[in-house]
Design an enzyme around this catalytic site. Sequence first.
Site, PDB file in Angstrom:
ATOM      1  N   ASP A 108       0.825  -1.206   0.000  1.00 18.11           N
ATOM      2  CA  ASP A 108       0.000   0.000   0.000  1.00 18.11           C
ATOM      3  C   ASP A 108       0.865   1.266   0.000  1.00 18.11           C
ATOM      4  OD1 ASP A 108      -1.359  -2.285   1.067  1.00 18.11           O
ATOM      5  OD2 ASP A 108      -2.912  -0.988   1.875  1.00 18.11           O
TER       6      ASP A 108
ATOM      7  N   HIS B 111      -1.121   4.470  -0.549  1.00 18.75           N
ATOM      8  CA  HIS B 111      -2.168   5.312   0.035  1.00 18.75           C
ATOM      9  C   HIS B 111      -1.895   6.815  -0.051  1.00 18.75           C
ATOM     10  CE1 HIS B 111      -5.342   2.795   1.477  1.00 18.75           C
ATOM     11  NE2 HIS B 111      -4.528   1.982   2.138  1.00 18.75           N
TER      12      HIS B 111
ATOM     13  N   ASP C 267      -4.064  -0.361  -3.420  1.00 13.87           N
ATOM     14  CA  ASP C 267      -4.241   0.753  -2.483  1.00 13.87           C
ATOM     15  C   ASP C 267      -3.233   1.863  -2.735  1.00 13.87           C
ATOM     16  OD1 ASP C 267      -6.329  -0.708  -1.450  1.00 13.87           O
ATOM     17  OD2 ASP C 267      -5.697  -0.546   0.631  1.00 13.87           O
TER      18      ASP C 267
ATOM     19  N   ASP D 104      -6.416   7.162  -1.689  1.00 14.70           N
ATOM     20  CA  ASP D 104      -7.197   7.337  -0.453  1.00 14.70           C
ATOM     21  C   ASP D 104      -6.283   7.559   0.757  1.00 14.70           C
ATOM     22  OD1 ASP D 104      -9.748   7.247  -1.514  1.00 14.70           O
ATOM     23  OD2 ASP D 104     -10.004   5.100  -1.193  1.00 14.70           O
ATOM     24  N   ARG D 105      -6.868   8.177   1.784  1.00 18.00           N
ATOM     25  CA  ARG D 105      -6.222   8.479   3.060  1.00 18.00           C
ATOM     26  C   ARG D 105      -5.142   9.550   2.900  1.00 18.00           C
ATOM     27  NH1 ARG D 105      -8.375   5.151   6.919  1.00 18.00           N
ATOM     28  NH2 ARG D 105      -9.033   3.058   6.254  1.00 18.00           N
TER      29      ARG D 105
ATOM     30  N   ASN E  55      -8.497  -2.916  -2.516  1.00 19.84           N
ATOM     31  CA  ASN E  55      -9.878  -2.603  -2.137  1.00 19.84           C
ATOM     32  C   ASN E  55     -10.170  -1.104  -2.184  1.00 19.84           C
ATOM     33  OD1 ASN E  55      -8.149  -2.545   0.327  1.00 19.84           O
ATOM     34  ND2 ASN E  55     -10.054  -1.952   1.346  1.00 19.84           N
ATOM     35  N   HIS E  56      -9.126  -0.263  -2.223  1.00 20.37           N
ATOM     36  CA  HIS E  56      -9.337   1.177  -2.339  1.00 20.37           C
ATOM     37  C   HIS E  56      -9.340   1.670  -3.776  1.00 20.37           C
ATOM     38  CE1 HIS E  56      -9.557   2.848   1.784  1.00 20.37           C
ATOM     39  NE2 HIS E  56      -9.010   1.675   2.086  1.00 20.37           N
TER      40      HIS E  56
ATOM     41  N   HIS F 214      -3.821  -8.277  -3.364  1.00 15.07           N
ATOM     42  CA  HIS F 214      -3.850  -7.236  -2.341  1.00 15.07           C
ATOM     43  C   HIS F 214      -4.329  -7.754  -0.995  1.00 15.07           C
ATOM     44  CE1 HIS F 214      -4.140  -3.320  -0.493  1.00 15.07           C
ATOM     45  NE2 HIS F 214      -5.353  -3.629  -0.100  1.00 15.07           N
TER      46      HIS F 214
ATOM     47  N   ARG G   3     -13.233  -6.643   9.307  1.00 15.50           N
ATOM     48  CA  ARG G   3     -13.589  -5.565   8.383  1.00 15.50           C
ATOM     49  C   ARG G   3     -15.066  -5.579   7.999  1.00 15.50           C
ATOM     50  NH1 ARG G   3      -8.629  -3.709   6.106  1.00 15.50           N
ATOM     51  NH2 ARG G   3      -6.888  -5.155   6.444  1.00 15.50           N
TER      52      ARG G   3
ATOM     53  N   HIS H  47      -2.448  -4.779   2.352  1.00 14.57           N
ATOM     54  CA  HIS H  47      -3.768  -4.589   2.956  1.00 14.57           C
ATOM     55  C   HIS H  47      -3.763  -4.273   4.449  1.00 14.57           C
ATOM     56  CE1 HIS H  47      -8.101  -4.803   2.798  1.00 14.57           C
ATOM     57  NE2 HIS H  47      -8.228  -6.013   3.312  1.00 14.57           N
TER      58      HIS H  47
END
Length: 278
Positions: A21, A23, A50, A53-54, A82-83, A131, A179, A206
């Site tokens: 990730d 991010h 990923d 995001d964030r 997943n993002h 991922h 989750r 992840h």
Amino acid sequence: MLFISLIALIVSTEKITICGDTHGQYYDLLNIFKLNGLPSETNPYLFNGDFVDRGSFSVEVILTLFSFKLLYPDNFHLLRGNHETDNMNQMYGFEGEVKAKYTAQMFQLFSEVFQWLPLAQCINNKVLVMHGGLFSEDGVTLEDLRKIDRNRQPPDSGPMCDLLWSDPQPQNGRSISKRGVSCQFGPDVTERFLEQNKLDYVVRSHEVKADGYEVTHSGKCITVFSAPNYCDQMGNKGAYIHLRGSDLKPEFHQFTAVPHPNVKPMAYANTLMQLGMM
């Protein structure tokens, strides 16, 4: 188009770098390239989802990664996380960031491209990279994964969902995921999957890890996470992995966060998510 593509490491001295990730942590991404060299035909990379995001520099991250994919289509690989999905992007900042820096139409273009990203990559027919992780049911084969219709938003269950969302657990068997989607899978699940598909181990991302990586399931399940000091508050190291064609034994390389401009993580996120970060 196949969901699983093959990286052929023919010469024994060749290596590929696997990153987890990122991010939206653009300046940490640049630091990876500073430490490990820019992508090239002789320095291939695989980024394991990923990307966005964030972190609040997700546009810069994804445009950089897409640019390298265009430059080196056979030596630079991107897997979906997943993002890389609409519902995550609406909550965790990427949609808001794209609309602030570009337009709503630009976000729709990103969404369309994300749907075509592969879900898994098989290296030398020995290592499977995805991922999230393995599956809610036994018996899933690589051929099953090749047949997945990936050009869509992921469903709430099934192999596509699991590839993006599942996590390993230390105990045997499976349990409900913390989750709220997919599952947690134990070392026995990993062993059966590897045996059935004639693989050595899996690499996934992840989950943030204090050391940037974690080796579990007797070395058969490896997590790599490449966003150091995640969200400016976790204090974790980042890591990337080298795999060499001779034996594919993983070599771990850690790094720490570098400074970035004074834009806080989640700056473009849904208002309710921003409150959750306070």
